[in-house]
Design a protein around this motif. Sequence first.
Motif, PDB file in Angstrom:
ATOM      1  N   PHE A  85     -34.795 -22.836  58.319  1.00  0.00           N
ATOM      2  CA  PHE A  85     -34.825 -21.578  57.567  1.00  0.00           C
ATOM      3  C   PHE A  85     -36.042 -20.718  57.915  1.00  0.00           C
ATOM      4  N   GLY A  86     -37.246 -21.261  57.732  1.00  0.00           N
ATOM      5  CA  GLY A  86     -38.461 -20.460  57.830  1.00  0.00           C
ATOM      6  C   GLY A  86     -38.621 -19.756  59.160  1.00  0.00           C
ATOM      7  N   GLN A  87     -38.409 -20.474  60.267  1.00  0.00           N
ATOM      8  CA  GLN A  87     -38.586 -19.867  61.585  1.00  0.00           C
ATOM      9  C   GLN A  87     -37.614 -18.704  61.793  1.00  0.00           C
ATOM     10  N   VAL A  88     -36.363 -18.914  61.378  1.00  0.00           N
ATOM     11  CA  VAL A  88     -35.350 -17.872  61.543  1.00  0.00           C
ATOM     12  C   VAL A  88     -35.666 -16.673  60.659  1.00  0.00           C
ATOM     13  N   GLN A  89     -36.037 -16.924  59.424  1.00  0.00           N
ATOM     14  CA  GLN A  89     -36.308 -15.842  58.480  1.00  0.00           C
ATOM     15  C   GLN A  89     -37.455 -14.953  58.946  1.00  0.00           C
ATOM     16  N   ILE A  90     -38.480 -15.545  59.508  1.00  0.00           N
ATOM     17  CA  ILE A  90     -39.664 -14.779  59.897  1.00  0.00           C
ATOM     18  C   ILE A  90     -39.546 -14.217  61.318  1.00  0.00           C
ATOM     19  N   MET A  91     -39.041 -15.018  62.254  1.00  0.00           N
ATOM     20  CA  MET A  91     -39.064 -14.609  63.652  1.00  0.00           C
ATOM     21  C   MET A  91     -37.911 -13.686  64.028  1.00  0.00           C
ATOM     22  N   THR A  92     -36.701 -13.957  63.548  1.00  0.00           N
ATOM     23  CA  THR A  92     -35.540 -13.171  63.974  1.00  0.00           C
ATOM     24  C   THR A  92     -34.791 -12.519  62.824  1.00  0.00           C
ATOM     25  N   ASN A  93     -35.086 -12.942  61.584  1.00  0.00           N
ATOM     26  CA  ASN A  93     -34.372 -12.426  60.415  1.00  0.00           C
ATOM     27  C   ASN A  93     -32.857 -12.634  60.550  1.00  0.00           C
ATOM     28  N   GLY A  94     -32.489 -13.732  61.199  1.00  0.00           N
ATOM     29  CA  GLY A  94     -31.072 -14.043  61.382  1.00  0.00           C
ATOM     30  C   GLY A  94     -30.432 -13.335  62.557  1.00  0.00           C
ATOM     31  N   GLY A  95     -31.151 -12.457  63.235  1.00  0.00           N
ATOM     32  CA  GLY A  95     -30.577 -11.663  64.314  1.00  0.00           C
ATOM     33  C   GLY A  95     -30.818 -12.272  65.688  1.00  0.00           C
ATOM     34  N   PRO A  96     -30.416 -11.533  66.716  1.00  0.00           N
ATOM     35  CA  PRO A  96     -29.754 -10.222  66.633  1.00  0.00           C
ATOM     36  C   PRO A  96     -28.341 -10.328  66.057  1.00  0.00           C
ATOM     37  N   GLY A  97     -28.006  -9.419  65.177  1.00  0.00           N
ATOM     38  CA  GLY A  97     -26.750  -9.535  64.430  1.00  0.00           C
ATOM     39  C   GLY A  97     -26.838 -10.726  63.500  1.00  0.00           C
ATOM     40  N   ASP A  98     -25.905 -11.637  63.659  1.00  0.00           N
ATOM     41  CA  ASP A  98     -25.931 -12.902  62.917  1.00  0.00           C
ATOM     42  C   ASP A  98     -26.047 -14.086  63.865  1.00  0.00           C
ATOM     43  N   ALA A  99     -26.586 -13.842  65.070  1.00  0.00           N
ATOM     44  CA  ALA A  99     -26.603 -14.874  66.107  1.00  0.00           C
ATOM     45  C   ALA A  99     -27.418 -16.089  65.708  1.00  0.00           C
ATOM     46  N   THR A 100     -28.504 -15.906  64.946  1.00  0.00           N
ATOM     47  CA  THR A 100     -29.348 -17.030  64.547  1.00  0.00           C
ATOM     48  C   THR A 100     -29.349 -17.224  63.027  1.00  0.00           C
ATOM     49  N   ASN A 101     -28.323 -16.739  62.380  1.00  0.00           N
ATOM     50  CA  ASN A 101     -28.232 -16.853  60.922  1.00  0.00           C
ATOM     51  C   ASN A 101     -27.742 -18.249  60.554  1.00  0.00           C
ATOM     52  N   THR A 102     -28.613 -19.100  60.071  1.00  0.00           N
ATOM     53  CA  THR A 102     -28.265 -20.489  59.763  1.00  0.00           C
ATOM     54  C   THR A 102     -27.677 -20.592  58.362  1.00  0.00           C
ATOM     55  N   ILE A 103     -27.172 -21.779  58.034  1.00  0.00           N
ATOM     56  CA  ILE A 103     -26.510 -21.976  56.749  1.00  0.00           C
ATOM     57  C   ILE A 103     -27.493 -21.836  55.598  1.00  0.00           C
ATOM     58  N   VAL A 104     -28.716 -22.333  55.760  1.00  0.00           N
ATOM     59  CA  VAL A 104     -29.690 -22.229  54.673  1.00  0.00           C
ATOM     60  C   VAL A 104     -30.064 -20.769  54.437  1.00  0.00           C
ATOM     61  N   ARG A 105     -30.215 -19.996  55.496  1.00  0.00           N
ATOM     62  CA  ARG A 105     -30.507 -18.573  55.317  1.00  0.00           C
ATOM     63  C   ARG A 105     -29.320 -17.847  54.706  1.00  0.00           C
ATOM     64  N   THR A 106     -28.110 -18.237  55.064  1.00  0.00           N
ATOM     65  CA  THR A 106     -26.923 -17.631  54.454  1.00  0.00           C
ATOM     66  C   THR A 106     -26.903 -17.872  52.949  1.00  0.00           C
TER      67      THR A 106
END
Length: 299
Positions: free
Chosen positions: A237-258
Amino acid sequence: MNAQPGAGVRWKRHLKLELSALAYLSPFIIPLLVFYIWPLIRGVWISFHSWGILGMQKYVGLDNYTKLLSGGDFFRSLWNSLYFVLLIVPVIIVLGLSLALLIQRKIPFKTTFRSIYFLPYVLSVSVISFIWLRMFDSKNGLVNVILESVGLSSVNWLTDPNAAWWSIVIATAWWTVGFVMVLFLAGLQEISPDLYEAADIDGASAVSKFRYITLPGLSSVLKVQIFFQIIAGLKLFGQVQIMTNGGPGDATNTIVRTIYVTGFKKDMFGLAAAQSTLFCIFMLLIAAVQYALMNRKPS
């Protein structure tokens, strides 16, 4: 001859022992019930309701689950988490084992190197993510500056889907490889040096010693490492939320962030609770499969 105690006396003695055991376990059981079991039960109950920031709105039964299972967003984010696991687990295991084997050798400043590799693990995920967010900056990031200085083209680390995943993998590996290394070092120290001495006498090569002595000696540590790295990877969660914000688009949007976005951004806590429940069931299935594979007896 001494008389045997009656059934009532034995039952009281047994009850006293059970109560004593519960008293000793209470410092663990009470926090477990309050901070884990009760929130889990509460979350499942919320998942059967339409629930906003102001509280329960109405009972909807299985509508939240039907919505999740009939849509594609939940499964897409679940696949993203699995994809990250497929990327990070081999990298972190190979790097951790390689560093452990290197530091296990008689080299100068062994303790210093061990401390340097372990140091990032004591930092929080937020600090690590912000460090690498700046490192992977497309214009002024250190990584692209180094690439350009050696004649290579810069990379859009955080805006290209494939590069974004590898930027998260690199940041996560740098953060956690020290912990993996330390566990492998502990396993290596449990292997008897006599086995390596006997192999040297027999003229065994380094590859043979690694295959027939080191790997079997590390089998239990390796199983535990793989188990925990898979679980940790699924909870990304943390790395995705801070580094990419789930992007580009939803490419790195993980289940915990969802789950986080559904609950705290869209104000749909009932749906987020249903996502959490399904994810919990999925994690239990993954753990059960891993346990069955790791404890399977060779035929």
